[in-house]
Design a protein around this motif. Structure first.
Motif, PDB file in Angstrom:
ATOM      1  N   LYS A 153      -3.721   2.855  -4.544  1.00 55.72           N
ATOM      2  CA  LYS A 153      -2.247   2.933  -4.985  1.00 55.72           C
ATOM      3  C   LYS A 153      -1.528   2.367  -4.130  1.00 55.72           C
ATOM      4  N   LYS A 154      -2.180   2.014  -2.695  1.00 55.91           N
ATOM      5  CA  LYS A 154      -1.035   1.604  -1.508  1.00 55.91           C
ATOM      6  C   LYS A 154      -1.662  -0.126  -1.498  1.00 55.91           C
ATOM      7  N   ILE A 155      -2.533  -0.331  -1.934  1.00 61.51           N
ATOM      8  CA  ILE A 155      -3.345  -1.876  -1.730  1.00 61.51           C
ATOM      9  C   ILE A 155      -2.704  -2.221  -3.562  1.00 61.51           C
ATOM     10  N   LEU A 156      -2.448  -1.634  -4.447  1.00 59.83           N
ATOM     11  CA  LEU A 156      -1.962  -2.118  -5.704  1.00 59.83           C
ATOM     12  C   LEU A 156      -0.740  -2.268  -5.130  1.00 59.83           C
ATOM     13  N   ILE A 157      -0.066  -1.759  -4.763  1.00 61.84           N
ATOM     14  CA  ILE A 157       1.508  -1.646  -4.191  1.00 61.84           C
ATOM     15  C   ILE A 157       1.515  -3.120  -2.773  1.00 61.84           C
ATOM     16  N   ALA A 158       0.679  -2.978  -2.175  1.00 62.61           N
ATOM     17  CA  ALA A 158       0.652  -4.019  -1.158  1.00 62.61           C
ATOM     18  C   ALA A 158       1.441  -5.291  -1.012  1.00 62.61           C
ATOM     19  N   PRO A 159       0.888  -5.689  -2.114  1.00 70.65           N
ATOM     20  CA  PRO A 159       2.117  -7.251  -2.444  1.00 70.65           C
ATOM     21  C   PRO A 159       3.244  -6.780  -2.755  1.00 70.65           C
ATOM     22  N   LYS A 160       3.714  -5.955  -3.340  1.00 73.86           N
ATOM     23  CA  LYS A 160       4.805  -6.360  -3.841  1.00 73.86           C
ATOM     24  C   LYS A 160       6.327  -5.323  -2.325  1.00 73.86           C
ATOM     25  N   ALA A 161       5.137  -4.776  -1.275  1.00 75.59           N
ATOM     26  CA  ALA A 161       5.408  -3.538   0.061  1.00 75.59           C
ATOM     27  C   ALA A 161       6.073  -4.712   0.755  1.00 75.59           C
ATOM     28  N   VAL A 162       4.719  -5.652   0.370  1.00 72.22           N
ATOM     29  CA  VAL A 162       5.470  -6.646   1.811  1.00 72.22           C
ATOM     30  C   VAL A 162       6.789  -7.644   1.219  1.00 72.22           C
ATOM     31  N   TYR A 163       6.168  -7.817  -0.085  1.00 73.29           N
ATOM     32  CA  TYR A 163       7.835  -8.784  -0.713  1.00 73.29           C
ATOM     33  C   TYR A 163       8.905  -8.898  -0.100  1.00 73.29           C
ATOM     34  N   ASN A 164       8.851  -6.958  -0.789  1.00 71.18           N
ATOM     35  CA  ASN A 164       9.989  -6.223  -1.074  1.00 71.18           C
ATOM     36  C   ASN A 164      10.523  -6.052   1.212  1.00 71.18           C
ATOM     37  N   SER A 165       9.778  -6.556   1.625  1.00 70.99           N
ATOM     38  CA  SER A 165      10.193  -6.147   3.017  1.00 70.99           C
ATOM     39  C   SER A 165      10.805  -7.256   3.825  1.00 70.99           C
ATOM     40  N   ARG A 166      11.014  -8.377   2.690  1.00 68.02           N
ATOM     41  CA  ARG A 166      12.244  -9.419   4.099  1.00 68.02           C
ATOM     42  C   ARG A 166      13.564  -8.687   4.194  1.00 68.02           C
ATOM     43  N   LYS A 167      13.692  -7.880   2.933  1.00 67.77           N
ATOM     44  CA  LYS A 167      15.146  -7.417   3.023  1.00 67.77           C
ATOM     45  C   LYS A 167      15.159  -6.959   4.534  1.00 67.77           C
ATOM     46  N   LEU A 168      14.611  -6.408   4.956  1.00 73.72           N
ATOM     47  CA  LEU A 168      14.312  -5.574   6.331  1.00 73.72           C
ATOM     48  C   LEU A 168      13.952  -6.827   7.360  1.00 73.72           C
ATOM     49  N   ILE A 169      13.337  -6.712   7.129  1.00 70.32           N
ATOM     50  CA  ILE A 169      12.060  -8.228   8.256  1.00 70.32           C
ATOM     51  C   ILE A 169      12.727  -9.897   7.928  1.00 70.32           C
ATOM     52  N   LYS A 170      13.448 -10.138   9.451  1.00 68.79           N
ATOM     53  CA  LYS A 170      13.649 -11.129   9.194  1.00 68.79           C
ATOM     54  C   LYS A 170      12.457 -12.437   9.346  1.00 68.79           C
ATOM     55  N   ASN A 171      11.660 -12.275  10.415  1.00 61.56           N
ATOM     56  CA  ASN A 171      10.138 -12.916  10.666  1.00 61.56           C
ATOM     57  C   ASN A 171       8.830 -11.964   9.844  1.00 61.56           C
ATOM     58  N   LEU A 172       9.155 -11.863   9.002  1.00 63.51           N
ATOM     59  CA  LEU A 172       7.950 -11.493   8.184  1.00 63.51           C
ATOM     60  C   LEU A 172       6.923 -11.893   8.567  1.00 63.51           C
ATOM     61  N   SER A 173       6.768 -13.208   7.858  1.00 64.58           N
ATOM     62  CA  SER A 173       5.863 -14.449   8.101  1.00 64.58           C
ATOM     63  C   SER A 173       5.305 -13.921   9.355  1.00 64.58           C
ATOM     64  N   LEU A 174       6.335 -14.127  10.606  1.00 71.18           N
ATOM     65  CA  LEU A 174       5.375 -14.195  12.196  1.00 71.18           C
ATOM     66  C   LEU A 174       4.850 -12.258  12.253  1.00 71.18           C
ATOM     67  N   SER A 175       5.811 -11.758  12.103  1.00 68.72           N
ATOM     68  CA  SER A 175       5.355 -10.735  12.366  1.00 68.72           C
ATOM     69  C   SER A 175       3.378 -10.525  11.344  1.00 68.72           C
ATOM     70  N   LEU A 176       3.406 -10.635  10.017  1.00 69.04           N
ATOM     71  CA  LEU A 176       2.445  -9.958   9.550  1.00 69.04           C
ATOM     72  C   LEU A 176       0.914 -11.137   9.847  1.00 69.04           C
ATOM     73  N   TYR A 177       1.695 -12.343  10.649  1.00 71.25           N
ATOM     74  CA  TYR A 177       0.363 -13.046  11.524  1.00 71.25           C
ATOM     75  C   TYR A 177      -0.110 -12.926  12.462  1.00 71.25           C
ATOM     76  N   GLN A 178       0.889 -11.597  13.167  1.00 74.36           N
ATOM     77  CA  GLN A 178       0.798 -11.061  14.214  1.00 74.36           C
ATOM     78  C   GLN A 178      -0.545  -9.829  14.379  1.00 74.36           C
ATOM     79  N   TYR A 179      -0.466  -8.965  12.959  1.00 74.10           N
ATOM     80  CA  TYR A 179      -0.588  -8.046  12.533  1.00 74.10           C
ATOM     81  C   TYR A 179      -2.075  -8.292  11.656  1.00 74.10           C
ATOM     82  N   LEU A 180      -2.359  -8.974  11.302  1.00 75.37           N
ATOM     83  CA  LEU A 180      -3.302  -9.720  10.344  1.00 75.37           C
ATOM     84  C   LEU A 180      -4.487 -10.710  11.329  1.00 75.37           C
ATOM     85  N   ILE A 181      -3.649 -11.665  11.693  1.00 73.51           N
ATOM     86  CA  ILE A 181      -4.364 -12.686  12.274  1.00 73.51           C
ATOM     87  C   ILE A 181      -4.626 -12.236  14.382  1.00 73.51           C
ATOM     88  N   LEU A 182      -3.543 -12.419  15.172  1.00 73.45           N
ATOM     89  CA  LEU A 182      -4.044 -12.231  16.253  1.00 73.45           C
ATOM     90  C   LEU A 182      -4.119 -10.804  16.265  1.00 73.45           C
TER      91      LEU A 182
END
Length: 322
Positions: free
Chosen positions: A6-35
């Motif tokens: 369930k979490k895997i299926l909703i992950a893209p929606k959850a990430v997209y929705n979090s832009r309302k909360l997190i201003k630097n969403l792309s950079l934070s994802l980069y820190q988490y996934l890549i770095l």
């Protein structure tokens, strides 16, 4: 398994929705996934800049999407469950545990948990086991003195007092757990009923070695210490009873393996108790529980509350034969 899917299926929606909360969403994802940083910097829409742990970051995205998180600042998360808003310190939040305890009727008041006028600075798996599963309800503690070996943060000691025990001698060697027990005793106004003792059980040395680790892994701080870390005074059960002038009729033990030393090496002390309830840890000692029963069955009627003769962990209840 279904929750993971369930979490895997909703992950893209959850990430997209979090832009309302997190201003630097792309950079934070980069820190988490890549770095793969251990601490992720978040610039929030409310103007705050905070750093959160790697383990906390995906939870923020997921639970914001589900509607539980209403706001975040540099210190706290505002978490809404069943129309109640809880202000929880960022460093304290464990989302799954938080939701489970709230669903069971526990309320969080910024710096302590409460249910039915019982208060704890923090709640742990042991809190759940003692108060929700009532792991020790089989013990007859009313109007009796209890010796609690492996008292952790005082959950079982507080439970015994609430069930009518006169006094509890609460023995806990781990300094962080012991200090938190002191806080919990004060929160519940039980200073006159619970006697905290910061000692360990050891039949070879006058100390136990403890690695100061996450309080959730108290057992591992003993068995994985390799004789390193800090040294806490310790002794035989008989020595501790003599030193603190303990007069108890009921013995409770949950000490990650020390119950084997106590029963096998200090049986003359054990046989003086009217009733014993303990968790056995054969996976730590590599000794089958049958060895304990060989001793105990001489003077006690014992039965399994949890586990069994071939299980590596369980709970035994023993009542002295008349």
């Amino acid at each position: 398994m279904m929750n993971k899917i369930k979490k895997i299926l909703i992950a893209p929606k959850a990430v997209y929705n979090s832009r309302k909360l997190i201003k630097n969403l792309s950079l934070s994802l980069y820190q988490y996934l890549i770095l793969r940083k251990q601490n992720i910097e978040l610039k929030l829409r409310n103007g705050e800049t905070i750093k959160v742990s790697r383990s906390l970051y995906p939870g923020i995205i997921y639970y914001y999407y589900l509607g539980y998180i209403k706001n975040i600042n540099k210190d706290d998360i505002y978490f809404k469950v069943d129309n109640k808003t809880f202000q929880v310190p960022l460093k304290e939040i464990e989302f799954t545990k938080f939701l489970r305890m709230v669903s069971l009727g526990w309320l969080y008041y910024k710096n302590y948990w409460e249910k039915n006028n019982i208060k704890f600075k923090h709640v742990y798996l042991q809190t759940y086991e003692v108060f929700e599963e009532e792991n020790y309800k089989f013990l007859n503690v009313e109007d009796k003195n209890i010796l609690d070996i492996g008292a952790f943060v005082g959950d079982s000691a507080i439970y015994f007092i609430l069930k009518g025990a006169k006094k509890v001698y609460a023995v806990e060697p781990h300094p962080d757990a012991y200090n938190e027990m002191l806080d919990n005793i004060k929160l519940n106004n039980m200073e006159d009923k619970i006697i905290p003792i910061n000692m360990g059980i050891n039949y070879e040395k006058d100390y136990v070695s403890i690695n100061i680790v996450d309080i959730n892994n108290v057992g591992g701080s003993f068995f994985n210490s390799n004789n390193t870390g800090i040294k806490i005074p310790a002794g035989k059960l008989s020595d501790i009873i003599d030193k603190y002038n303990i007069d108890a009729q009921v013995l409770k033990m949950d000490c990650e393996g020390c119950e084997y030393d106590i029963i096998l090496k200090d049986y003359d002390t054990i046989r003086e108790f009217d009733e014993i309830g303990f968790e056995y840890h054969a996976y730590n000692t590599k000794i089958p529980v049958s060895k304990l029963l060989e001793k105990l069955n001489k003077d006690f009627e014992c039965k399994f509350i949890k586990g069994g003769i071939n299980e590596k962990i369980g709970i035994l209840h023993c009542i002295r034969k008349k």
